[in-house]
Design a protein around this motif. Structure first.
Motif, PDB file in Angstrom:
ATOM      1  N   TYR A 181       0.401  -1.281   0.107  1.00  0.00           N
ATOM      2  CA  TYR A 181      -0.210   0.136   0.222  1.00  0.00           C
ATOM      3  C   TYR A 181       0.900   1.550   0.051  1.00  0.00           C
ATOM      4  N   MET A 182       0.167   1.920  -0.545  1.00  0.00           N
ATOM      5  CA  MET A 182       1.516   3.534  -0.761  1.00  0.00           C
ATOM      6  C   MET A 182       0.904   4.302  -1.473  1.00  0.00           C
ATOM      7  N   VAL A 183       1.101   5.763  -0.769  1.00  0.00           N
ATOM      8  CA  VAL A 183       0.034   7.200  -1.014  1.00  0.00           C
ATOM      9  C   VAL A 183       1.439   7.647  -1.850  1.00  0.00           C
ATOM     10  N   HIS A 184       1.070   8.632  -3.019  1.00  0.00           N
ATOM     11  CA  HIS A 184       1.539   8.796  -4.193  1.00  0.00           C
ATOM     12  C   HIS A 184       1.631  10.307  -4.513  1.00  0.00           C
ATOM     13  N   ARG A 185       1.775  10.838  -5.255  1.00  0.00           N
ATOM     14  CA  ARG A 185       1.641  11.963  -5.963  1.00  0.00           C
ATOM     15  C   ARG A 185       0.242  11.822  -7.727  1.00  0.00           C
ATOM     16  N   PRO A 186      -0.341  11.854  -8.161  1.00  0.00           N
ATOM     17  CA  PRO A 186      -0.887  11.679  -9.654  1.00  0.00           C
ATOM     18  C   PRO A 186      -0.251  12.460 -10.369  1.00  0.00           C
ATOM     19  N   ARG A 205      -5.501  -1.504  -6.536  1.00  0.00           N
ATOM     20  CA  ARG A 205      -6.619  -1.074  -6.295  1.00  0.00           C
ATOM     21  C   ARG A 205      -6.448   0.645  -6.507  1.00  0.00           C
ATOM     22  N   MET A 206      -7.443   1.009  -6.844  1.00  0.00           N
ATOM     23  CA  MET A 206      -6.399   2.787  -7.102  1.00  0.00           C
ATOM     24  C   MET A 206      -7.462   3.442  -6.436  1.00  0.00           C
ATOM     25  N   ARG A 207      -6.838   4.615  -5.769  1.00  0.00           N
ATOM     26  CA  ARG A 207      -8.056   5.442  -5.000  1.00  0.00           C
ATOM     27  C   ARG A 207      -7.764   6.969  -4.865  1.00  0.00           C
ATOM     28  N   GLU A 216      -8.084  19.423  -8.923  1.00  0.00           N
ATOM     29  CA  GLU A 216      -8.237  18.028  -9.765  1.00  0.00           C
ATOM     30  C   GLU A 216      -7.158  17.329  -8.766  1.00  0.00           C
ATOM     31  N   PRO A 217      -7.530  15.805  -8.170  1.00  0.00           N
ATOM     32  CA  PRO A 217      -6.805  15.277  -7.555  1.00  0.00           C
ATOM     33  C   PRO A 217      -5.051  15.126  -7.083  1.00  0.00           C
ATOM     34  N   ASN A 218      -4.989  15.710  -5.437  1.00  0.00           N
ATOM     35  CA  ASN A 218      -3.290  16.325  -5.257  1.00  0.00           C
ATOM     36  C   ASN A 218      -2.825  14.269  -3.785  1.00  0.00           C
ATOM     37  N   MET A 219      -2.999  13.583  -4.478  1.00  0.00           N
ATOM     38  CA  MET A 219      -2.888  12.279  -3.883  1.00  0.00           C
ATOM     39  C   MET A 219      -3.272  11.120  -4.994  1.00  0.00           C
ATOM     40  N   VAL A 220      -2.626  10.071  -4.868  1.00  0.00           N
ATOM     41  CA  VAL A 220      -3.273   8.316  -4.932  1.00  0.00           C
ATOM     42  C   VAL A 220      -3.046   7.957  -4.093  1.00  0.00           C
ATOM     43  N   LEU A 221      -3.936   7.235  -3.573  1.00  0.00           N
ATOM     44  CA  LEU A 221      -3.475   5.925  -2.839  1.00  0.00           C
ATOM     45  C   LEU A 221      -3.535   4.209  -4.243  1.00  0.00           C
ATOM     46  N   VAL A 222      -2.781   3.476  -3.991  1.00  0.00           N
ATOM     47  CA  VAL A 222      -2.396   2.856  -4.450  1.00  0.00           C
ATOM     48  C   VAL A 222      -2.592   1.399  -3.252  1.00  0.00           C
ATOM     49  N   GLU A 223      -3.050   0.195  -4.173  1.00  0.00           N
ATOM     50  CA  GLU A 223      -3.226  -0.883  -3.519  1.00  0.00           C
ATOM     51  C   GLU A 223      -2.576  -2.396  -4.776  1.00  0.00           C
ATOM     52  N   ALA A 224      -1.294  -2.891  -4.322  1.00  0.00           N
ATOM     53  CA  ALA A 224      -0.808  -3.780  -4.931  1.00  0.00           C
ATOM     54  C   ALA A 224      -0.195  -4.856  -4.325  1.00  0.00           C
ATOM     55  N   VAL A 225      -0.311  -6.360  -5.588  1.00  0.00           N
ATOM     56  CA  VAL A 225      -0.136  -7.923  -4.962  1.00  0.00           C
ATOM     57  C   VAL A 225       0.684  -8.084  -5.001  1.00  0.00           C
ATOM     58  N   ARG A 226       1.750  -9.181  -4.150  1.00  0.00           N
ATOM     59  CA  ARG A 226       2.867  -9.604  -5.427  1.00  0.00           C
ATOM     60  C   ARG A 226       2.337 -11.167  -5.803  1.00  0.00           C
ATOM     61  N   GLY A 227       2.762 -10.669  -7.160  1.00  0.00           N
ATOM     62  CA  GLY A 227       2.177 -12.395  -7.908  1.00  0.00           C
ATOM     63  C   GLY A 227       0.928 -12.128  -8.648  1.00  0.00           C
ATOM     64  N   GLY A 228       0.185 -10.693  -7.911  1.00  0.00           N
ATOM     65  CA  GLY A 228      -1.492 -10.736  -7.938  1.00  0.00           C
ATOM     66  C   GLY A 228      -1.814 -11.065  -9.871  1.00  0.00           C
ATOM     67  N   LYS A 229      -2.644 -11.778  -9.900  1.00  0.00           N
ATOM     68  CA  LYS A 229      -3.847 -11.314 -12.003  1.00  0.00           C
ATOM     69  C   LYS A 229      -3.940  -9.857 -12.141  1.00  0.00           C
ATOM     70  N   PRO A 230      -3.965  -9.741 -13.365  1.00  0.00           N
ATOM     71  CA  PRO A 230      -3.364  -8.352 -13.563  1.00  0.00           C
ATOM     72  C   PRO A 230      -5.298  -8.172 -13.755  1.00  0.00           C
ATOM     73  N   ARG A 231      -5.888  -7.043 -12.872  1.00  0.00           N
ATOM     74  CA  ARG A 231      -7.188  -6.467 -12.915  1.00  0.00           C
ATOM     75  C   ARG A 231      -7.170  -5.577 -11.255  1.00  0.00           C
ATOM     76  N   MET A 232      -7.579  -4.187 -11.986  1.00  0.00           N
ATOM     77  CA  MET A 232      -7.239  -3.194 -10.896  1.00  0.00           C
ATOM     78  C   MET A 232      -8.948  -2.563 -11.047  1.00  0.00           C
ATOM     79  N   THR A 233      -9.271  -2.107  -9.141  1.00  0.00           N
ATOM     80  CA  THR A 233     -10.669  -1.571  -9.583  1.00  0.00           C
ATOM     81  C   THR A 233      -9.844  -0.069  -9.385  1.00  0.00           C
TER      82      THR A 233
END
Length: 257
Positions: A181-186, A205-207, A216-233
């Motif tokens: 899980y990471m927060v960053h800039r768009p 997952r992304m928000r 306009e957005p000034n932050m983005v929250l991202v979730e990733a899974v190690r070795g996960g299958k392609p599909r993002m919400t």
């Protein structure tokens, strides 16, 4: 969440504070955190990441670039994770984090390690964490940089670590199927997604976070899974303020502001 407290010198916690430091009430389990307003204090981004990130009962969690330890402390209050570790390169920040852990009686749950993220493999065993979180420096190179030695500059600019350092070390430390899980800039979103995929951390997952509904957005929250299958919400946007100085209902209810 950000209410400051003046400490009576006769109280036990006064011995944990150094010159210029203050205690902030986190409004979670009675927890408080030590900060220094002239160095670096946690912001909304860290609080949002702590709420966006998930951890299951018994999980081992690592927070990279932990600063003063805000994310492990907040996540300990709201998850059933078994143990947290925080890695921070600046000893002054790590020292404040350790004293906050002690202040809250969390010595058995949270370890703070002083060290370079680029050498994380020296401090932690590969593929040993169920969850990794990170609120990394956002700015590249010397953009807007005033004093490269200042604690705030190191926390905000890629002086001592890059986005690729964060992603590559996360890929090394996460268990297969583990969550990042990471927060960053768009404005760096294309680079973020590219690096995650390159290191086999599949974005799931992304928000986007907007200061106001019409900005306009000034932050983005991202979730990733190690070795996960392609599909993002892509989740609905998170709006911080409904008007000047007034938080939205979601921010008040879910994050304690």
């Amino acid at each position: 969440m950000n209410g400051n407290k003046v400490i009576d010198a006769g109280k036990p916690e006064a011995g944990l504070l150094k010159d210029g430091e203050r205690l902030d009430d986190l409004q979670r389990n009675g927890y408080r955190i030590i900060q220094h307003s002239e160095k670096f204090c946690f912001g909304m981004d860290a609080v949002l990441l702590s709420g966006f990130a998930g951890a299951r009962e018994g999980d081992l969690v690592l927070d990279l670039c932990t600063g003063t330890g805000i994310i492990p402390i907040l996540m300990e209050a709201r998850t059933g994770a078994a143990h947290f570790a925080g890695l921070e390169i600046q000893e002054e920040s790590a020292d404040m984090a350790r004293r906050s852990v002690l202040l809250n009686g969390l010595e058995e749950k949270i370890d703070i390690v002083t060290g370079d993220i680029r050498e994380a493999g020296h401090y932690f065993t590969s593929a040993s964490f169920d969850v990794v979180t990170c609120n990394p420096p956002y700015m590249m190179g010397n953009h807007g940089l005033v004093n490269p030695e200042a604690p705030k500059a190191i926390a905000r600019h890629e002086i001592l670590c890059t986005l690729e350092d964060v992603v590559s070390q996360t890929a090394r430390l996460l268990k297969p199927g583990g969550h990042f899980y990471m927060v960053h800039r768009p404005f760096r979103l294309a680079e973020i997604i590219t690096l995650l995929v390159e290191y086999r951390l599949e974005p799931k997952r992304m928000r986007l976070v907007h200061p106001y509904v019409d900005r306009e957005p000034n932050m983005v929250l991202v979730e990733a899974v190690r070795g996960g299958k392609p599909r993002m919400t892509v989740e609905k946007p998170l709006i911080i303020f409904r008007e000047q100085g007034k938080y939205t209902q979601e921010i008040c209810q879910q994050y304690g502001f």
